[in-house]
Structure formats: structure tokens, C-alpha cells
Scaffold this motif. Structure first.
Motif, PDB file in Angstrom:
ATOM      1  N   GLY A   1       6.506  42.991  17.888  1.00 59.79           N
ATOM      2  CA  GLY A   1       7.668  43.097  16.979  1.00 59.79           C
ATOM      3  C   GLY A   1       7.474  42.198  15.605  1.00 59.79           C
ATOM      4  O   GLY A   1       8.511  42.322  14.863  1.00 59.79           O
ATOM      5  N   PHE A   2       6.252  41.457  15.410  1.00 57.87           N
ATOM      6  CA  PHE A   2       6.242  40.849  14.449  1.00 57.87           C
ATOM      7  C   PHE A   2       6.215  41.974  13.020  1.00 57.87           C
ATOM      8  O   PHE A   2       5.347  43.001  13.405  1.00 57.87           O
ATOM      9  N   LYS A   3       7.008  41.704  12.007  1.00 55.14           N
ATOM     10  CA  LYS A   3       7.136  42.736  11.077  1.00 55.14           C
ATOM     11  C   LYS A   3       5.802  43.134  10.171  1.00 55.14           C
ATOM     12  O   LYS A   3       5.727  44.144   9.981  1.00 55.14           O
TER      13      LYS A   3
ATOM     14  N   ASP B   1       5.176  28.181   2.877  1.00 52.14           N
ATOM     15  CA  ASP B   1       6.099  28.355   3.878  1.00 52.14           C
ATOM     16  C   ASP B   1       6.651  29.842   3.909  1.00 52.14           C
ATOM     17  O   ASP B   1       7.553  29.727   4.730  1.00 52.14           O
ATOM     18  N   ALA B   2       5.957  30.740   3.181  1.00 56.32           N
ATOM     19  CA  ALA B   2       6.824  32.158   3.140  1.00 56.32           C
ATOM     20  C   ALA B   2       5.940  32.873   4.537  1.00 56.32           C
ATOM     21  O   ALA B   2       6.334  33.911   4.584  1.00 56.32           O
ATOM     22  N   PHE B   3       4.753  32.287   4.958  1.00 54.95           N
ATOM     23  CA  PHE B   3       4.165  33.165   5.877  1.00 54.95           C
ATOM     24  C   PHE B   3       3.610  32.281   6.995  1.00 54.95           C
ATOM     25  O   PHE B   3       3.431  31.053   6.617  1.00 54.95           O
ATOM     26  N   THR B   4       2.985  32.859   7.945  1.00 53.40           N
ATOM     27  CA  THR B   4       2.239  32.086   8.942  1.00 53.40           C
ATOM     28  C   THR B   4       0.794  32.202   8.883  1.00 53.40           C
ATOM     29  O   THR B   4       0.458  33.397   9.207  1.00 53.40           O
ATOM     30  N   LEU B   5      -0.171  31.265   8.639  1.00 55.37           N
ATOM     31  CA  LEU B   5      -1.329  31.660   8.605  1.00 55.37           C
ATOM     32  C   LEU B   5      -2.086  31.187  10.095  1.00 55.37           C
ATOM     33  O   LEU B   5      -1.743  29.887  10.444  1.00 55.37           O
TER      34      LEU B   5
ATOM     35  N   LEU C   1       4.276  33.197  21.448  1.00 60.68           N
ATOM     36  CA  LEU C   1       4.691  33.977  20.267  1.00 60.68           C
ATOM     37  C   LEU C   1       6.045  33.249  19.651  1.00 60.68           C
ATOM     38  O   LEU C   1       6.309  33.124  18.439  1.00 60.68           O
ATOM     39  N   ASP C   2       6.676  32.372  20.587  1.00 63.57           N
ATOM     40  CA  ASP C   2       8.059  31.966  20.227  1.00 63.57           C
ATOM     41  C   ASP C   2       7.690  30.665  18.948  1.00 63.57           C
ATOM     42  O   ASP C   2       8.591  30.225  18.716  1.00 63.57           O
ATOM     43  N   GLU C   3       6.198  30.182  19.076  1.00 61.14           N
ATOM     44  CA  GLU C   3       6.205  29.220  18.167  1.00 61.14           C
ATOM     45  C   GLU C   3       6.160  29.687  16.579  1.00 61.14           C
ATOM     46  O   GLU C   3       6.077  28.735  15.803  1.00 61.14           O
ATOM     47  N   MET C   4       5.906  31.002  16.442  1.00 66.84           N
ATOM     48  CA  MET C   4       5.897  31.408  15.185  1.00 66.84           C
ATOM     49  C   MET C   4       7.492  32.024  14.686  1.00 66.84           C
ATOM     50  O   MET C   4       8.201  32.548  15.457  1.00 66.84           O
ATOM     51  N   ASP C   5       7.558  32.036  13.551  1.00 61.63           N
ATOM     52  CA  ASP C   5       8.747  32.628  12.765  1.00 61.63           C
ATOM     53  C   ASP C   5       8.598  34.004  12.706  1.00 61.63           C
ATOM     54  O   ASP C   5       7.794  34.683  11.898  1.00 61.63           O
ATOM     55  N   ARG C   6       9.358  34.840  13.619  1.00 58.27           N
ATOM     56  CA  ARG C   6       9.305  36.355  13.474  1.00 58.27           C
ATOM     57  C   ARG C   6       9.619  36.922  12.217  1.00 58.27           C
ATOM     58  O   ARG C   6       9.069  38.270  11.968  1.00 58.27           O
ATOM     59  N   SER C   7      10.324  36.233  11.429  1.00 56.31           N
ATOM     60  CA  SER C   7      10.855  37.107  10.059  1.00 56.31           C
ATOM     61  C   SER C   7       9.740  36.713   9.205  1.00 56.31           C
ATOM     62  O   SER C   7      10.003  37.277   7.898  1.00 56.31           O
ATOM     63  N   LYS C   8       8.529  35.991   9.493  1.00 58.94           N
ATOM     64  CA  LYS C   8       7.929  35.802   8.327  1.00 58.94           C
ATOM     65  C   LYS C   8       6.433  36.656   8.675  1.00 58.94           C
ATOM     66  O   LYS C   8       6.196  36.696   9.721  1.00 58.94           O
ATOM     67  N   PRO C   9       5.815  37.041   7.559  1.00 60.47           N
ATOM     68  CA  PRO C   9       4.580  37.860   7.714  1.00 60.47           C
ATOM     69  C   PRO C   9       3.598  36.870   8.334  1.00 60.47           C
ATOM     70  O   PRO C   9       3.729  35.638   8.301  1.00 60.47           O
TER      71      PRO C   9
END
Lengths: 202, 73
Positions: free
Chosen positions: A14-16, B28-32, B61-69
Motif C-alpha cells: 500500500g505504499f503509494k 524529509d520528503a521521501f524515504t531512502l 513496514l511500520d517504521e516507514m511513513d506510508r504517505s511518503k514516496p
């Protein structure tokens, strides 16, 4: 390919917006940073405020400036000395910026001389690594191109540390300042890359 | 397979595209994300990359912000 497998997994979860690096890091020809995820973070709890984080950044930048100054002293040509002096000046400006951020956030009466002393003491160990790095370069390595490459490697390590510190910082002010410093490093790296390209055949 | 591709896209970027992405996006706009093993990460990683080895990824998976690319390698 692990990059691809990870991307598929994330997209499926579900990651966009998910991207993968084709070929993985093997295909990467740019600079990388070395060390484990915890490198440089051992003394950090994450709860540190802006002053503590900036004091660390100051020490880091001071180390870089000392490196450039040392290397300039060993330059075997005017061209090399010029490049190194330029780098030292860029670093001095960066140091001033970190100091300004620190002085604005620290308890009243922040003494730059004292911070310089403390940072220098911590740097003694790092200084030996600088010595070793310079000696490893040997006479032929003190060409401008090799020095610029070493500078870029060091700046990439600094960028890596700032980003990992920013992620660990829980205070928003500290996080913002660290991200700004990281952005500065990216700009430095770009300028160094352009300078390196400008040297052409060296 | 086709339906999955339609609804859960991920894009493969070549190194030049990744370089462009890193240059144009704030950290801070995405996760590398680095999905290799710790030893590989230690030897060399992209600046600021988060390490979650692939075998552990589904559980973390919950360690990453799902709203970010996410840009994974």
C-alpha cells in the motif's frame, strides 16, 4: 534483484509511490558513505536539543576545515593550494553558519573559543585519521583532482551523518537545522563535482 | 499479475534518474531505503539511507511513513 523485490513488496503493502534503483547499488557510480547505521550516533539519545546537535555539527565541520588547511600546507603546486584554500574558505563559511545557529539556540554566553577547544580535543583522534589519509595520498595524490575526490568523500560522510542525526532528532528545531545543514552539504558536493569536472584532464 | 501491476505500481529508475531524484527532493520528503545486509551497508550506502534488510522488510513496514514516496535499493 533485491531492489525490485523490495519495491514490489512495498507497493503491494500500500505504499503509494515506490521506486527502485535498477541494478541495485552495484549500478551506482556516485559516492557512498561507509559505516553502520549507528555510526556517530552512539552518544546521541535523540532527545538532545538543538544546541547539542549543533555542537556535534560544529566539531564535524571543524574537522573538515582542519583537513583542508593541513592539505593546503602540503600542496605541491599553486593549483592544488588554490583548490584547497577555496575549500577551506567554503568550510569556514559553513562553520560560521553552524556557529550562528548554535549561538541563537544555546544558553546565553556561548563562547566560541571554548567550543573550538572542545571540538579540537575531540578531533585529536580524528586528526590522526586525517594525517593517515593525507599520507596515503602520497606525492602523486596531492593533485587537485585527487584532493577534490577526497573532499567529496568526506563531505558525503558528513551528509550521511547529518541525515541520520536528523532522523533521530525528536525536537523539531534540531531536526530542521540538521536537514538544512544536510542540504548545505549537498550543495557543497555539487560545487565540488563541478570543480572536479572543470579540472578536466589532470 | 496484470491487475497487481495496475494497482500497485513501482518504478525502476536507472542511476541517472536516481541521482536526479536525490538532487531534486528534500531528504524529509521521501524515504531512502537500503534493503541489503548490514555488512553491505557498512561498506557503502547512499547518504542518509535507512537500513531494513529485505528478509525483515515485511515485518518492519511500520517504521516507514506510508504517505511518503520510498526509493529502495
Amino acid at each position: 534483484m533485491r531492489s525490485r523485490a523490495a519495491a514490489e513488496l512495498l507497493a503491494g503493502a500500500g505504499f503509494k509511490e515506490v521506486y527502485s534503483l535498477k541494478g541495485g547499488l552495484h549500478a551506482w557510480q556516485g559516492l557512498t558513505a561507509a559505516g553502520p547505521p549507528s555510526q556517530g550516533l552512539g552518544l546521541i539519545s535523540g532527545g538532545e536539543g538543538l544546541p547539542e546537535m549543533l555542537a556535534m555539527a560544529y566539531g564535524l565541520e571543524l574537522g573538515l576545515r582542519v583537513f583542508y588547511a593541513e592539505a593546503a600546507g602540503r600542496a605541491d603546486s599553486a593549483a592544488t593550494a588554490e583548490v584547497l584554500t577555496l575549500l577551506a574558505q567554503v568550510e569556514a563559511k559553513h562553520l560560521d553558519r553552524v556557529w550562528a545557529l548554535y549561538a541563537a539556540s544555546a544558553p546565553a554566553g556561548a563562547d566560541r573559543g571554548e567550543v573550538d577547544r572542545q571540538a579540537s580535543a575531540q578531533m585529536m583522534e580524528g586528526g590522526q585519521e586525517v594525517e593517515r589519509a593525507l599520507l596515503d595520498l602520497a606525492p602523486e595524490g596531492l593533485r587537485p583532482a585527487a584532493l577534490l575526490e577526497l573532499a567529496m568523500a568526506l563531505e558525503t560522510q558528513a551528509l550521511d551523518l547529518y541525515l541520520r542525526l536528523a532522523r533521530k532528532a525528536r525536537e523539531e528545531g534540531a531536526r530542521r537545522a540538521l536537514l538544512d545543514l544536510a542540504q548545505d552539504e549537498k550543495t557543497h558536493l555539487q560545487a565540488l563535482a563541478e570543480k572536479l569536472e572543470g579540472l578536466g584532464g589532470d | 499479475m496484470l491487475i497487481k501491476a495496475l494497482f500497485s505500481p513501482s518504478r525502476d529508475l536507472n542511476p541517472a534518474e536516481v541521482r536526479a531524484y536525490l538532487a531534486s527532493h528534500r531528504e524529509d520528503a521521501f524515504t531512502l531505503l537500503d534493503v541489503r545486509q548490514p555488512g553491505e551497508y557498512e561498506r557503502g550506502h547512499l547518504p542518509g539511507a535507512v537500513l531494513i534488510p529485505l528478509p525483515q522488510l515485511s515485518g518492519r513496514l511500520d517504521e516507514m511513513d506510508r504517505s511518503k514516496p520510498v526509493l529502495a535499493y
